[in-house]
Design a protein around this motif. Structure first.
Motif, mmCIF file in Angstrom:
data_model
loop_
_atom_site.group_PDB
_atom_site.id
_atom_site.type_symbol
_atom_site.label_atom_id
_atom_site.label_comp_id
_atom_site.label_asym_id
_atom_site.label_seq_id
_atom_site.Cartn_x
_atom_site.Cartn_y
_atom_site.Cartn_z
ATOM 1 N N SER A 146 77.260 36.455 -83.962
ATOM 2 C CA SER A 146 78.079 37.284 -83.054
ATOM 3 C C SER A 146 79.561 37.103 -83.364
ATOM 4 N N PRO B 47 68.563 39.784 -76.665
ATOM 5 C CA PRO B 47 69.005 38.564 -77.362
ATOM 6 C C PRO B 47 68.832 38.606 -78.876
ATOM 7 N N VAL C 100 85.607 23.792 -79.152
ATOM 8 C CA VAL C 100 86.604 24.106 -78.122
ATOM 9 C C VAL C 100 86.141 23.400 -76.847
ATOM 10 N N THR D 50 63.100 37.496 -89.070
ATOM 11 C CA THR D 50 62.936 38.940 -89.296
ATOM 12 C C THR D 50 63.856 39.722 -88.380
ATOM 13 N N GLN E 110 80.275 23.225 -85.181
ATOM 14 C CA GLN E 110 79.521 22.537 -86.246
ATOM 15 C C GLN E 110 80.255 22.635 -87.588
ATOM 16 N N TRP F 223 72.183 29.828 -84.608
ATOM 17 C CA TRP F 223 70.725 29.637 -84.658
ATOM 18 C C TRP F 223 70.116 30.243 -85.904
ATOM 19 N N GLU G 240 84.470 27.028 -84.600
ATOM 20 C CA GLU G 240 83.037 26.689 -84.646
ATOM 21 C C GLU G 240 82.896 25.171 -84.517
ATOM 22 N N VAL H 287 69.172 39.523 -82.988
ATOM 23 C CA VAL H 287 70.307 39.619 -83.923
ATOM 24 C C VAL H 287 70.885 41.032 -83.957
#
Ligand SMILES: Cc1cc2nc3c(=O)[nH]c(=O)nc-3n(C[C@H](O)[C@H](O)[C@H](O)COP(=O)(O)OP(=O)(O)OC[C@H]3O[C@@H](n4cnc5c(N)ncnc54)[C@H](O)[C@@H]3O)c2cc1C
Ligand SMILES: C=Cc1c2[nH]c(c1C)Cc1[nH]c(c(CCC(=O)O)c1C)Cc1[nH]c(c(C)c1CCC(=O)O)Cc1[nH]c(c(C)c1C=C)C2
Length: 539
Positions: free
Chosen positions: A22, A521, A300, A73, A45, A51, A43, A523
């Motif tokens: 997103s 939810p 953050v 998929t 990480q 995910w 970010e 992609v």
């Protein structure tokens, strides 16, 4: 977002929290639309993609393998999938796009019946008859035949659970307890008695609201179709987000219409090497944008709001550094994670955000080289476990990755180019838990050993895989902690109220994206939402 956004001023500064797909796509679309705008993406990480994680690892013999630790998929029928594929084309990576042909082996889906046998979800007369003769098909025929006559909701327009509307429309509890509970577990990882019909089962909900029943809706739609001129897909103009996309980026409309119609032919698409290829390609492009900075390894920890006469907003990160002077802040993390960033004096907004918790899903990957341990009759996309099954291992479902990978064919290339097509190996992904992990609303995660042992039992019982083959395989264990928001009854109303409260508190300086605020939810949905909001801000 549901609420409109105001165009950014020239040379505005924008902060994006969250480097999942997103945040990456919002940044990509906005910085392309407005090279004058400076975007800083944060970010927590050391990698972006969120995910979406196609993990490179090694099997027991040290051979390199890839296991998907999230999505793998994309559905073919979606404007978001068109945006993804067209972006890959723009960036010269269309060769990685792969399709699953309708009706091929990997397009078969199964449900687990009460005696732990796989039953195929009907896709033909034969499979429909088999399904109806199985306990899972109980209530389907009488439910459908009587649906037209059954009473509508006493409270039209009011949200209710999926279980409640299904039991009312089909006049029995079998449907919601069997097929419907399984299908919704396979998307939301949650329980039909809690999930919002308005949000997660729109078709059934709005058919009853607008037409009185699903049967009447079918009749009305057929009448409409016979009345209206059936314009070929190829002539029908692009609408909605794709129409905006063509105009915003000066795309060739017929070219995009062809792509959209082409994708509709395929139930699923994927990417060679894993779905993470997409966020990686976007990330690599962003690394070359002069107006984009990506800050990784920096969670953050706080939004810094100034008093009314200061129009900009700031952020504080875990290292203690402060970033000031943003004209707009885009939040793409889940509602409860947003709540943690709010200044201390915003209790009501924080309380509102914390009303939405998220479910935890455990993913267990199994890989066995040189042997396909699935029977031919079990080859398909995977299977889902309905509420009616005892399910001691708390399995939501299981994906047959090796079957999918063998059936992938290049979307733009020659069919023969799939290196996995003739390979003998077994790759499976079990998804465990969701709402079943919750004890008093809090996810309780069993250990790696306990979970893998439960998955071995399930694979042995459900698929007949021998203990020898199970012990010889490579195993991965991943906890997707609080990964999927819980779309419970009243979710739409909650979202409207929350967005309104945010605009009362922050005006136009904050917008909300990601899984909690997109239409669905998946992609493709979070990418459509990212594009729509980037367009409003950047127009
Ligand atoms: C198990 C599973 C299977 C799925 N399968 C499918 C599928 O088959 N098809 C499909 O279409 N969709 C699927 N999805 C949904 C898909 O994964 C999501 O639509 C997509 O990944 C959402 O991306 P996002 O950027 O909105 O959120 P995320 O991927 O959650 O990204 C948010 C990012 O924000 C970062 N972050 C969090 N807090 C902070 C902070 N304070 N500061 C800075 N950064 C922060 C996180 O590290 C993360 O990188 C699946 C999801 C799961 C969990
Ligand atoms: C067994 C659990 C889960 C499986 N996938 C997910 C869970 C919780 C998560 C998930 N899967 C899909 C989405 C996107 C939904 C959307 O809005 O597009 C999410 C969040 C995709 C999906 N999964 C299934 C279907 C029919 C779809 C939509 C079509 C597509 O995008 O491919 C069903 C399904 N999911 C799982 C299995 C094993 C399964 C069917 C056998 C895994």
């Amino acid at each position: 977002m549901l609420t409109p956004l105001t165009k950014l001023k020239s040379s505005a500064k924008v902060a994006v929290v969250g480097g999942g797909v997103s945040g990456l796509c919002f940044t990509y679309f906005l910085s392309k639309l407005r090279p004058d705008v400076k975007v800083t993406l944060f970010e927590s990480q050391n990698r972006t993609g969120g995910w979406i994680y196609s993990c490179a690892t090694k099997d027991e013999s040290g051979r390199q393998i890839m296991v998907e630790k999230g999505p793998r998929t994309l559905r073919g029928v979606s404007d978001g999938t068109v945006l993804i594929i067209d972006t890959l084309r723009d960036l010269g990576k269309e060769a990685v796009v792969q399709k699953i042909d309708k009706g091929c082996t990997a397009d078969k889906k199964f449900l687990l019946d009460p005696s732990d046998k796989l039953v195929q979800v009907p896709d033909s007369l034969t499979t429909a008859l088999k399904f109806l003769l199985n306990p899972l098909g109980k209530g389907l025929i009488p439910g459908m035949l009587g649906e037209w006559f059954r009473k509508k909701s006493q409270h039209p327009g009011q949200d209710e659970s999926v279980e409640s509307i299904i039991n009312r429309r089909f006049g029995n509890k079998s449907m919601s307890n069997n097929m419907i509970s399984a299908l919704l577990r396979g998307i939301y990882g949650d329980d039909v008695s809690l999930l919002s019909a308005k949000r997660t089962f729109r078709k059934i909900y709005y058919n009853e609201l607008k037409h009185g029943s699903n049967t009447q809706a079918m009749i009305d739609n057929m009448r409409e179709k016979s009345k209206g001129k059936k314009s070929e897909d190829s002539q029908r103009p692009l609408t909605g987000c794709l129409n905006d996309y063509v105009k915003a980026f000066g795309k060739n409309e017929s070219n995009l219409l062809d792509l959209s119609n082409k994708l509709k032919r395929y139930p699923m698409l994927g990417l060679a090497g894993g779905l993470e290829k997409f966020p990686q390609v976007v990330r690599n492009a962003l690394n070359k944008f002069d107006n984009v900075e990506i800050v990784t390894n920096e969670p953050v920890v706080q939004i810094v709001k100034h008093d009314a006469n200061v129009k900009t907003i700031g952020l504080k990160v875990q290292s203690g550094d402060k970033y000031e002077g943003f004209d707009h802040l885009r939040l793409t993390i889940t509602p409860s994670k947003i709540a943690k960033l709010l200044p201390k004096n915003e209790d009501s907004l924080s309380k509102l955000l914390n009303e939405i918790q998220s479910n935890t899903i455990i993913l267990v990957n199994y890989y066995l080289p040189n042997k396909d341990v699935l029977d031919a009759g079990q080859h398909g996309f995977g299977y889902l476990v309905p509420k009616s099954n005892k399910n001691p291992g708390k399995l939501l479902g299981l994906i047959f990755d090796s079957v999918i990978e063998r059936n992938f064919k290049p979307l733009f290339g020659v069919d023969s180019q799939n290196p996995n097509a003739s390979k003998k190996y077994t790759k499976l992904t079990a998804m465990i838990g969701g709402d079943m992990l919750n004890e008093h609303g809090v996810p309780v995660v069993p250990s790696r050993e306990v979970t893998i042992s439960a998955v071995k039992d399930a694979l042995n019982h459900h698929l007949g895989i021998s203990n020898e083959d199970l012990e010889a395989g490579h195993w991965e264990f991943t906890v997707a902690d609080r990964c999927l928001p819980r779309f419970h009854v009243g979710y739409d109303a909650w979202q409207e109220k929350t967005e309104k409260k945010f605009q009362e508190t922050y005006g136009q300086t904050v917008s909300l994206g990601g899984m909690g605020f997109a239409r669905s939810p998946g992609v493709p949905d979070v990418i459509v939402d990212s594009f729509n909001d980037a367009l409003q801000l950047g127009r």
